[in-house]
Structures are given as C-alpha cells and as structure tokens.
Design an enzyme around this catalytic site. Structure first.
Site, PDB file in Angstrom:
ATOM      1  N   CYS A  27      30.132  58.453  39.983  1.00 39.51           N
ATOM      2  CA  CYS A  27      30.190  58.098  41.403  1.00 39.51           C
ATOM      3  C   CYS A  27      31.365  57.164  41.675  1.00 39.51           C
ATOM      4  O   CYS A  27      31.286  55.968  41.400  1.00 39.51           O
ATOM      5  CB  CYS A  27      28.885  57.437  41.836  1.00 39.51           C
ATOM      6  SG  CYS A  27      28.853  56.957  43.576  1.00 39.51           S
ATOM      7  N   CYS A  83      30.578  54.417  44.178  1.00 38.37           N
ATOM      8  CA  CYS A  83      29.805  53.314  43.601  1.00 38.37           C
ATOM      9  C   CYS A  83      30.663  52.410  42.729  1.00 38.37           C
ATOM     10  O   CYS A  83      30.542  51.173  42.780  1.00 38.37           O
ATOM     11  CB  CYS A  83      28.655  53.860  42.757  1.00 38.37           C
ATOM     12  SG  CYS A  83      27.604  55.073  43.569  1.00 38.37           S
ATOM     13  N   ASP A  84      31.533  52.994  41.906  1.00 42.71           N
ATOM     14  CA  ASP A  84      32.175  52.242  40.823  1.00 42.71           C
ATOM     15  C   ASP A  84      33.687  52.160  40.893  1.00 42.71           C
ATOM     16  O   ASP A  84      34.308  51.479  40.060  1.00 42.71           O
ATOM     17  CB  ASP A  84      31.785  52.873  39.480  1.00 42.71           C
ATOM     18  CG  ASP A  84      30.283  52.850  39.253  1.00 42.71           C
ATOM     19  OD1 ASP A  84      29.634  51.883  39.694  1.00 42.71           O
ATOM     20  OD2 ASP A  84      29.751  53.806  38.653  1.00 42.71           O
TER      21      ASP A  84
END
Length: 325
Positions: free
Chosen positions: A143, A146-147
């Site tokens: 992701c 997300c990261d």
C-alpha cells in the site's frame, strides 16, 4: 471444511462476520443502537490488514499517527463498551437466505441472526516468495498510500503492470527519488493514459520481462532478485523498498452462490450496503476494489449498521431499551 455442530444459540438481531475497520465500526453503531451484535472476528485474522500495518498517519483524529494494531484495539474496546460480543473464531459456513440467517464457526457453534453484515475484507495477492511476509513492514508493502511517506528520497520498486501498479508508482514519486516498475511482460496491462503518465514521469523507469524470484535483506528489504522471462538471465536490483501491486482477492468464499458478485469477485451492494438477500449487508474491502482505505471501510461499516437497523425496524420487532439516542 467438515465441522461438528453444537447446539444453536438464540436468535440475535445482528451477526457481523469480520473485524477490520468496517466490521468493528458496524459493531460500534449496531451496539450503540442496542442491537447487541455478535462479531465473529476471526482466530488469526482478527483486526484485518491494519494488524500488520505500522504507522497509520491518514486516519482522521490522529494528528501524530497511530499504530495499526493500536487503532484496531481501540475499536474493539469501543465496540465492547456499547455491548458488542466479540468471538475470536472464524466463520466457516454461512446460510444467508430466509428470515433467520445461520452462521457456523470453526468450533461448530451455530449462530442465528435476523440480519448479517459481511465484512470479510480482501487479501493482497502475494508473490509467493519465502521472505515476503518476513519483511512485511520492513521495506515490503502492499500500500503506497499507507507507507509511501516512509520512503522519502529512497529508491523503491513496484511489482505489477496494471492501473493499480502505476497508480502506486505515480504516488510514490511524491516521496521516493527513484521508482522502478518491474513487470514480467514487455508491455503494460494498464490503460493508455496511466501508461503515458508513468512513462512521462522522470522518476519512473521500467524493468521489462522481469520476474521477481527473491527478496534480499536480513532486517529489511535491500534488493530484488530478478529473472529475465525471455533470456532467463539473473540480475539483482538494489532498493530501499518494495511495493507489490499485483491485485487483491476478495474474501468471498463463504458467500459464493448466495450473494451477487461482480466480475472481479467482490460483493455487489446497493442501494446503500444492501446485498441481493434481504437482511444481508456487506461493507469494507469485500465490496470495494477502488479505495481500500481504513477510513472508507469504516464509513461503509457505519452505513451497513444503519441499513441493518432500518431493516430490523421494518420487521416491527420490539423496541430496544438499551439503545442510546
């Protein structure tokens, strides 16, 4: 899976299958309305994908970020506070037709409910490599949203050739100094516009006809082992991060043949979070192949609980004295 069933429990108003942000948000709303939902949160997968996520910095209300497992633990406490009953077992059988639905867990316990909310989520497709899960959260991610922030000025690779892979690659150019798209074919499966955007971005390069055969690194990902799919030549690609974008698999094996699924295998819903069966609702990543964010899953869980509440009210059931209004 053969399961020896035990005696069925009394009929509940709502049973929720799944315990990620969607399932637990549904539990908060249903419990707060006095429906005392039963949540089959799973034996090993309780909490969903956020249980393997480190820092979550884009969930509203956490300006300093929050660890994924902490966020899910807080949601569990919140749901239990209002009267949700959380069961740490997997559902292995669902019978969703008729006025009373039937759910069997891995221990053979039978749950009955007038309404069911399916929030079983989806799973990232894996490359199937030995070190893939070991290095998850240590340079290996599924992701970029997300990261990606954690790879400022780093060199990263994205594995995949579809629109999702190029969306990940383009997003990562906001942070990384270099993004290498690794694809096993000589041309992309992505749409023309996405391919054009990626080709025009100076930070993105491509490794064509390349299959990932290994991930190197002891404490975190340090390099990819690649094999040329035409010449069979082996090579090593140094990197700081690996993003795997080869698709998702919705967890719909328990509802196949009962709920309508789209061509990609996700549960069809609408209006709201209603499925094709009366009293059955679905939410979160098991219905969403576009956004796949914790906040959108939570929002869908809210809608599913409210839809279930409206459905149960339409049955002219006795009022719920514990409802908080």
């Amino acid at each position: 899976m053969a399961v020896t069933e035990t005696k069925a429990e009394a009929v509940s108003d709502i049973v929720i299958v799944g315990s990620g942000p969607a399932g637990l948000t549904a539990a908060v709303y249903a419990a707060r309305a006095g429906f005392q939902p039963v949540v089959l949160e799973g034996a090993l997968g309780a909490g969903g994908a956020l249980m393997t996520t480190t820092e979550v910095e884009n969930f509203p209300g956490f300006p300093e970020g929050v660890q994924g497992p902490v966020l899910m633990a807080n949601l569990r406490v919140q749901a239990e506070r209002f009267g949700a009953r959380l069961v740490g077992e997997d559902a292995v059988e669902l019978a969703l037709d008729g006025p009373v639905k039937r759910i069997v867990d891995a221990e053979g316990r039978v749950y009955q409910a007038r309404a069911v909310i399916v929030a079983t989520g989806s799973a990232y497709r894996r490359l199937g490599l030995a070190d893939e899960d070991r290095l998850s959260g240590h340079g290996v991610s599924w992701c970029a949203t997300c990261d990606g922030f954690f790879f400022k000025d780093k060199a990263v690779a994205v594995v995949g050739g579809g629109d999702s892979a190029l969306e990940e690659a383009l997003f990562l150019t906001r942070f990384a100094r270099q993004v290498v798209v690794v694809h096993r074919r000589s041309e992309l499966r992505a749409s023309w516009i996405m391919a054009r955007r990626a080709a025009d971005n100076p930070k993105i390069t491509f490794r064509w006809n390349s299959q990932v055969t290994g991930i190197r690194g002891q404490l975190r990902a340090e390099a990819l082992e690649l094999r040329d799919t035409i010449t069979q030549e082996r090579s090593v690609l140094p990197l700081d991060g690996l993003f795997i974008a080869i698709g998702h698999e919705p967890r719909t094996e328990l509802v196949q043949g009962q709920l309508d699924l789209d061509q990609a295998g996700y549960i069809r819903v609408g209006p709201g979070q209603a499925t094709n069966l009366a009293g059955v609702f679905a939410c979160g990543d098991v219905v969403d192949h576009t956004y796949r964010q914790a906040v959108t899953a939570a929002a869908a869980g809210c809608r599913a609980a409210l839809d279930a509440q409206f459905y149960l009210t339409s049955l002219d059931l006795p009022p719920h004295p514990d409802a908080i209004v």
